[in-house]
Write a protein that holds these residues in place. Structure first.
Motif, PDB file in Angstrom:
ATOM      1  N   LYS A  31       0.854  -1.193   0.000  1.00  0.00           N
ATOM      2  CA  LYS A  31       0.000   0.000   0.000  1.00  0.00           C
ATOM      3  C   LYS A  31       0.885   1.237   0.000  1.00  0.00           C
ATOM      4  O   LYS A  31       1.871   1.286   0.742  1.00  0.00           O
ATOM      5  CB  LYS A  31      -0.919   0.000   1.223  1.00  0.00           C
ATOM      6  CG  LYS A  31      -1.948  -1.116   1.218  1.00  0.00           C
ATOM      7  CD  LYS A  31      -2.838  -1.040   2.434  1.00  0.00           C
ATOM      8  CE  LYS A  31      -3.866  -2.163   2.423  1.00  0.00           C
ATOM      9  NZ  LYS A  31      -4.718  -2.144   3.637  1.00  0.00           N
ATOM     10  N   ASN A  32       0.525   2.216  -0.821  1.00  0.00           N
ATOM     11  CA  ASN A  32       1.353   3.420  -0.940  1.00  0.00           C
ATOM     12  C   ASN A  32       0.518   4.668  -0.701  1.00  0.00           C
ATOM     13  O   ASN A  32      -0.711   4.623  -0.695  1.00  0.00           O
ATOM     14  CB  ASN A  32       1.976   3.478  -2.342  1.00  0.00           C
ATOM     15  CG  ASN A  32       2.946   2.337  -2.571  1.00  0.00           C
ATOM     16  OD1 ASN A  32       3.944   2.221  -1.872  1.00  0.00           O
ATOM     17  ND2 ASN A  32       2.649   1.481  -3.541  1.00  0.00           N
ATOM     18  N   MET A  33       1.205   5.779  -0.527  1.00  0.00           N
ATOM     19  CA  MET A  33       0.530   7.062  -0.402  1.00  0.00           C
ATOM     20  C   MET A  33       1.335   8.125  -1.147  1.00  0.00           C
ATOM     21  O   MET A  33       2.530   7.956  -1.402  1.00  0.00           O
ATOM     22  CB  MET A  33       0.377   7.437   1.081  1.00  0.00           C
ATOM     23  CG  MET A  33       1.683   7.562   1.827  1.00  0.00           C
ATOM     24  SD  MET A  33       1.467   7.731   3.621  1.00  0.00           S
ATOM     25  CE  MET A  33       0.556   9.248   3.727  1.00  0.00           C
ATOM     26  N   VAL A  34       0.638   9.200  -1.512  1.00  0.00           N
ATOM     27  CA  VAL A  34       1.285  10.342  -2.164  1.00  0.00           C
ATOM     28  C   VAL A  34       1.086  11.549  -1.254  1.00  0.00           C
ATOM     29  O   VAL A  34      -0.028  11.825  -0.832  1.00  0.00           O
ATOM     30  CB  VAL A  34       0.668  10.608  -3.546  1.00  0.00           C
ATOM     31  CG1 VAL A  34       1.304  11.850  -4.173  1.00  0.00           C
ATOM     32  CG2 VAL A  34       0.852   9.409  -4.465  1.00  0.00           C
ATOM     33  N   GLU A  36       3.370  14.610  -1.577  1.00  0.00           N
ATOM     34  CA  GLU A  36       4.053  15.827  -2.018  1.00  0.00           C
ATOM     35  C   GLU A  36       3.973  15.948  -3.548  1.00  0.00           C
ATOM     36  O   GLU A  36       3.438  15.071  -4.224  1.00  0.00           O
ATOM     37  CB  GLU A  36       5.503  15.854  -1.500  1.00  0.00           C
ATOM     38  CG  GLU A  36       6.265  14.562  -1.675  1.00  0.00           C
ATOM     39  CD  GLU A  36       6.675  14.310  -3.093  1.00  0.00           C
ATOM     40  OE1 GLU A  36       7.283  15.220  -3.670  1.00  0.00           O
ATOM     41  OE2 GLU A  36       6.385  13.223  -3.623  1.00  0.00           O
ATOM     42  N   GLU A  37       4.494  17.049  -4.073  1.00  0.00           N
ATOM     43  CA  GLU A  37       4.233  17.426  -5.456  1.00  0.00           C
ATOM     44  C   GLU A  37       4.851  16.493  -6.504  1.00  0.00           C
ATOM     45  O   GLU A  37       4.338  16.355  -7.605  1.00  0.00           O
ATOM     46  CB  GLU A  37       4.754  18.853  -5.700  1.00  0.00           C
ATOM     47  CG  GLU A  37       3.963  19.907  -4.942  1.00  0.00           C
ATOM     48  CD  GLU A  37       4.496  21.301  -5.194  1.00  0.00           C
ATOM     49  OE1 GLU A  37       5.556  21.408  -5.858  1.00  0.00           O
ATOM     50  OE2 GLU A  37       3.873  22.267  -4.730  1.00  0.00           O
ATOM     51  N   SER A  38       5.961  15.824  -6.171  1.00  0.00           N
ATOM     52  CA  SER A  38       6.584  14.957  -7.181  1.00  0.00           C
ATOM     53  C   SER A  38       5.733  13.728  -7.474  1.00  0.00           C
ATOM     54  O   SER A  38       5.899  13.075  -8.492  1.00  0.00           O
ATOM     55  CB  SER A  38       7.979  14.521  -6.712  1.00  0.00           C
ATOM     56  OG  SER A  38       7.887  13.505  -5.727  1.00  0.00           O
ATOM     57  N   GLY A  39       4.795  13.408  -6.576  1.00  0.00           N
ATOM     58  CA  GLY A  39       3.879  12.285  -6.789  1.00  0.00           C
ATOM     59  C   GLY A  39       4.479  10.928  -6.494  1.00  0.00           C
ATOM     60  O   GLY A  39       3.940   9.887  -6.904  1.00  0.00           O
ATOM     61  N   LEU A  40       5.590  10.864  -5.769  1.00  0.00           N
ATOM     62  CA  LEU A  40       6.193   9.574  -5.423  1.00  0.00           C
ATOM     63  C   LEU A  40       5.204   8.763  -4.572  1.00  0.00           C
ATOM     64  O   LEU A  40       4.635   9.279  -3.619  1.00  0.00           O
ATOM     65  CB  LEU A  40       7.489   9.786  -4.620  1.00  0.00           C
ATOM     66  CG  LEU A  40       8.154   8.499  -4.119  1.00  0.00           C
ATOM     67  CD1 LEU A  40       8.730   7.707  -5.278  1.00  0.00           C
ATOM     68  CD2 LEU A  40       9.234   8.796  -3.078  1.00  0.00           C
ATOM     69  N   LYS A  41       5.046   7.476  -4.944  1.00  0.00           N
ATOM     70  CA  LYS A  41       4.175   6.585  -4.171  1.00  0.00           C
ATOM     71  C   LYS A  41       5.036   5.755  -3.247  1.00  0.00           C
ATOM     72  O   LYS A  41       5.893   4.982  -3.700  1.00  0.00           O
ATOM     73  CB  LYS A  41       3.376   5.682  -5.121  1.00  0.00           C
ATOM     74  CG  LYS A  41       2.386   6.451  -5.978  1.00  0.00           C
ATOM     75  CD  LYS A  41       1.613   5.523  -6.903  1.00  0.00           C
ATOM     76  CE  LYS A  41       0.614   6.307  -7.734  1.00  0.00           C
ATOM     77  NZ  LYS A  41      -0.135   5.422  -8.670  1.00  0.00           N
ATOM     78  N   TRP A  42       4.811   5.920  -1.955  1.00  0.00           N
ATOM     79  CA  TRP A  42       5.620   5.219  -0.956  1.00  0.00           C
ATOM     80  C   TRP A  42       4.742   4.877   0.233  1.00  0.00           C
ATOM     81  O   TRP A  42       3.642   5.406   0.405  1.00  0.00           O
ATOM     82  CB  TRP A  42       6.775   6.136  -0.505  1.00  0.00           C
ATOM     83  CG  TRP A  42       8.125   5.490  -0.653  1.00  0.00           C
ATOM     84  CD1 TRP A  42       8.713   5.072  -1.809  1.00  0.00           C
ATOM     85  CD2 TRP A  42       9.050   5.206   0.401  1.00  0.00           C
ATOM     86  NE1 TRP A  42       9.942   4.551  -1.554  1.00  0.00           N
ATOM     87  CE2 TRP A  42      10.178   4.619  -0.197  1.00  0.00           C
ATOM     88  CE3 TRP A  42       9.036   5.406   1.771  1.00  0.00           C
ATOM     89  CZ2 TRP A  42      11.280   4.201   0.529  1.00  0.00           C
ATOM     90  CZ3 TRP A  42      10.134   5.011   2.498  1.00  0.00           C
ATOM     91  CH2 TRP A  42      11.242   4.408   1.888  1.00  0.00           C
ATOM     92  N   ALA A  43       5.253   3.980   1.090  1.00  0.00           N
ATOM     93  CA  ALA A  43       4.448   3.535   2.229  1.00  0.00           C
ATOM     94  C   ALA A  43       4.174   4.665   3.214  1.00  0.00           C
ATOM     95  O   ALA A  43       3.077   4.769   3.791  1.00  0.00           O
ATOM     96  CB  ALA A  43       5.151   2.385   2.947  1.00  0.00           C
ATOM     97  N   ARG A  44       5.153   5.512   3.450  1.00  0.00           N
ATOM     98  CA  ARG A  44       5.029   6.618   4.409  1.00  0.00           C
ATOM     99  C   ARG A  44       5.787   7.829   3.862  1.00  0.00           C
ATOM    100  O   ARG A  44       6.712   7.671   3.053  1.00  0.00           O
ATOM    101  CB  ARG A  44       5.636   6.220   5.760  1.00  0.00           C
ATOM    102  CG  ARG A  44       4.836   5.195   6.531  1.00  0.00           C
ATOM    103  CD  ARG A  44       3.580   5.833   7.127  1.00  0.00           C
ATOM    104  NE  ARG A  44       2.853   4.893   7.956  1.00  0.00           N
ATOM    105  CZ  ARG A  44       1.935   4.039   7.496  1.00  0.00           C
ATOM    106  NH1 ARG A  44       1.690   3.997   6.191  1.00  0.00           N
ATOM    107  NH2 ARG A  44       1.297   3.240   8.315  1.00  0.00           N
ATOM    108  N   PRO A  45       5.444   9.043   4.311  1.00  0.00           N
ATOM    109  CA  PRO A  45       6.205  10.227   3.876  1.00  0.00           C
ATOM    110  C   PRO A  45       7.675  10.115   4.292  1.00  0.00           C
ATOM    111  O   PRO A  45       7.982   9.692   5.412  1.00  0.00           O
ATOM    112  CB  PRO A  45       5.511  11.368   4.612  1.00  0.00           C
ATOM    113  CG  PRO A  45       4.132  10.873   4.891  1.00  0.00           C
ATOM    114  CD  PRO A  45       4.282   9.411   5.151  1.00  0.00           C
ATOM    115  N   ILE A  46       8.558  10.482   3.406  1.00  0.00           N
ATOM    116  CA  ILE A  46       9.998  10.488   3.719  1.00  0.00           C
ATOM    117  C   ILE A  46      10.321  11.826   4.381  1.00  0.00           C
ATOM    118  O   ILE A  46      10.010  12.896   3.842  1.00  0.00           O
ATOM    119  CB  ILE A  46      10.825  10.309   2.424  1.00  0.00           C
ATOM    120  CG1 ILE A  46      10.529   8.936   1.811  1.00  0.00           C
ATOM    121  CG2 ILE A  46      12.325  10.457   2.722  1.00  0.00           C
ATOM    122  CD1 ILE A  46      11.175   8.717   0.453  1.00  0.00           C
TER     123      ILE A  46
END
Length: 580
Positions: A31-34, A36-46
């Motif tokens: 499961k991923n989330m977006v 920020e503006e670059s639209g990277l899909k990741w599990a949690r905000p970096i």
């Protein structure tokens, strides 16, 4: 072609930014989330990135975050940065461990700390912790320094079925149940917090409030279900679609019951027919219950509990194990009743999906059809059910009245072959051996495995291996020839070698005809393959002494007809030994 290329190397520090970026963006999550503006899909905000090569910063940027040499403590203990001087594993691990709130950077250290801490809390109360392996692994990766926190709960929660409590604890609350020596759940919970604190009681009270609220919901759902009945649940299935174009779940339930009853008749299991009818008839009923709606992973198990409440203890286990095996290696239904009902449900699901062309491709298998087919062949084989896949599949397809079934059966046969080949490999057999079994689809799988064992034992024999090799030569000769009449005229046999081969054919056909009526027992399989091995010497002599493609058309056709008989015996009986 030959090329002498000279590619100039780059300094490591120049290559690392791209490599580091690819590593981070290449990590895949369920499961991923977006955010920020670059639209990277990741599990949690970096939130931060460390990029070091030796003691130099490697500059790169992901999701708007620039790399530096700082990391941070456990979130609940502030955001004062921790400076990392160099890229060295031991140094980094020791640095984090030496912080006021230590961080355990290595997963194995967190796992050890977690288990030790959870076990200690349970032992302090005189019990054991249910150290569920999946929960241990999950907890290791959502904590940086796991610390167990134990509390108690109200006794009324213990009125829930055991697996229900365990599911709420493990999957929803991420807590470990506490059990006694008899593995009975005790009124305690063990939660896990991240980091050491002196405020353990406050943390415990917080966990207890969350746990009590969720368990109260569970009790509410269960008590509501108990006011209804499996009949009411089952009737609600009429409002739930099974598959688009294939009706509702009530109709699927009826087909499953009918297929299960047919299996009882086919297997001469009249003694359990009533139990099978009940278990198959209500196998899907719990899908309409409140508990399974909230906790889908309890399907089957809750059906068993509701059957118990209605006095059907014997059928309860079959219903509880209806979806078994849950994975490729997990247990299959323990009873014959459960095995028949589970098999019927799986084959009906597969038949329906294949009829509407919903067939797994590549990695896509949203309905877990591969697992269901694998479970079906395991049940047929491990329970020793004396019925073939062909019979079960054709009966199941026939229950879908008015559908085009021929293409579905062909595709199902291929699909099951792949699952059966995989199962045979797991049981220590060679995949190629199954390909040599001609009638695996029409033969009970227990007999198929018996033949595979005999084939694997036989293939090491010199005569059998020679006959198998010679059979390939026979097949190759006949591929290029046209045999319109395979009758052998004895008066046209000229040389001793072909006369001897003809005699071998006659004897073999006589023996094989007699064996064919005895079924595929181990003894019959061994005798059949022994007959095949008997062709080694006559074929060797035939190929040495006899020219097949002679000018005399009658003699040539007679020899081809003789080889046609040989091919029939060596490739079209219980096994095609030319494929070994």
């Amino acid at each position: 072609m030959f090329a002498d290329l000279n590619i100039k190397g780059e300094k490591t520090i120049k290559l690392l930014p791209e490599i580091f970026t690819r590593i981070i963006t290449g990590i895949e999550f369920a499961k991923n989330m977006v955010w920020e503006e670059s639209g990277l899909k990741w599990a949690r905000p970096i939130r931060s990135l460390i990029g070091l090569y030796g003691n130099k910063i490697v500059p790169f940027e992901v999701a708007g975050v620039k790399s530096n040499r700082f990391t941070y403590p456990i979130t609940s203990f502030g955001r004062k940065p921790i400076r990392v001087e160099k890229a060295d594993k031991s140094y980094y691990v020791d640095l984090l461990k030496s912080q006021p709130q230590p961080i355990l950077a290595l997963p194995e250290e967190r796992r050890e700390a977690l288990i030790r801490s959870v076990m200690a809390e349970a032992k302090a109360r005189g019990y054991h912790a249910d150290l569920d392996a999946a929960l241990i692994e999950e907890t290791v990766y959502f904590t940086e320094h796991p610390v167990a926190v134990c509390g108690d709960f109200e006794l009324k929660f213990l009125t829930l079925p055991k697996a229900f409590i365990g599911t709420v604890f493990k999957t929803q609350l991420k807590m470990f149940p506490v059990v006694n020596d008899q593995n009975e759940i005790q009124p305690y919970f063990i939660a896990v917090r991240d980091g050491v604190s002196v405020n353990q009681q406050e943390v415990c009270d917080g966990f207890k409030k969350v746990m009590s609220a969720r368990m109260s919901d569970a009790v509410f759902f269960y008590e509501n279900d108990k006011k209804e009945s499996l009949d009411l649940f089952k009737n609600k299935l009429a409002d739930r679609t099974f598959l688009e174009g294939l009706g509702n779940l009530l109709e699927k339930s009826d087909r499953t019951r009918e297929l299960a009853m047919w299996l009882c008749d086919r297997l001469n299991q009249n003694a359990i027919k009533d139990s099978v009818t009940y278990a198959a008839g209500y196998a899907y009923a719990d899908l309409a219950s409140s508990v399974v709606y909230e906790f889908p992973e309890l399907q089957g198990y809750m059906g068993g509990r509701y059957a118990e409440l209605e006095g059907h203890n014997e059928e309860a286990q079959a219903m509880e194990e209806f979806y078994f095996p849950l994975s490729s290696n997990s247990e299959i239904p323990s009873t014959l009743t459960g095995a028949i009902v589970s098999l019927a449900g799986k084959v009906d699901t597969l038949a329906g999906n294949f009829i509407i062309g919903q067939i797994p491709t590549g990695s896509e298998d949203p309905f877990a059809l591969r697992r269901q087919a694998f479970g079906a062949v395991r049940i047929l084989l491990e329970k020793g059910l004396n019925v073939s896949l062909k019979e079960v599949i054709q009966k199941s397809l026939s229950l879908y009245a008015g559908k085009d079934l021929q293409e579905a059966e062909k595709q199902l046969k291929d699909f099951f072959f792949q699952r059966l080949a995989l199962l045979m490999q797991q049981r220590g057999h060679q995949a190629s051996t199954l390909q040599a079994v001609n009638h695996w689809y029409e033969t009970p799988l227990e007999q198929v495995e018996t033949l595979i064992k005999v084939l694997e034992n036989s293939r090491s024999g010199a005569d059998f291996a020679a006959a198998a090799e010679a059979s390939k030569r026979v097949c190759n000769i006949l591929k290029k020839a046209s045999v319109s009449d395979n009758r052998v005229e004895e008066n046209l046999l000229q040389q001793e070698a072909e006369k001897e081969l003809f005699k071998t054919v006659q004897n073999a056909e006589s023996v094989l005809n007699e064996l064919a009526s005895q079924g595929q027992t181990q003894n019959v399989c061994e005798q059949t393959l022994s007959v095949c091995a008997g062709f080694a010497a006559p074929l060797s002599k035939f190929f040495t002494d006899v020219m097949v493609n002679v000018d005399d058309t009658a003699v040539r056709n007679n020899r081809l007809a003789l080889l046609s008989h040989v091919r029939s015996i060596l490739t079209q009986g219980i096994a095609d030994i030319s494929k070994l």
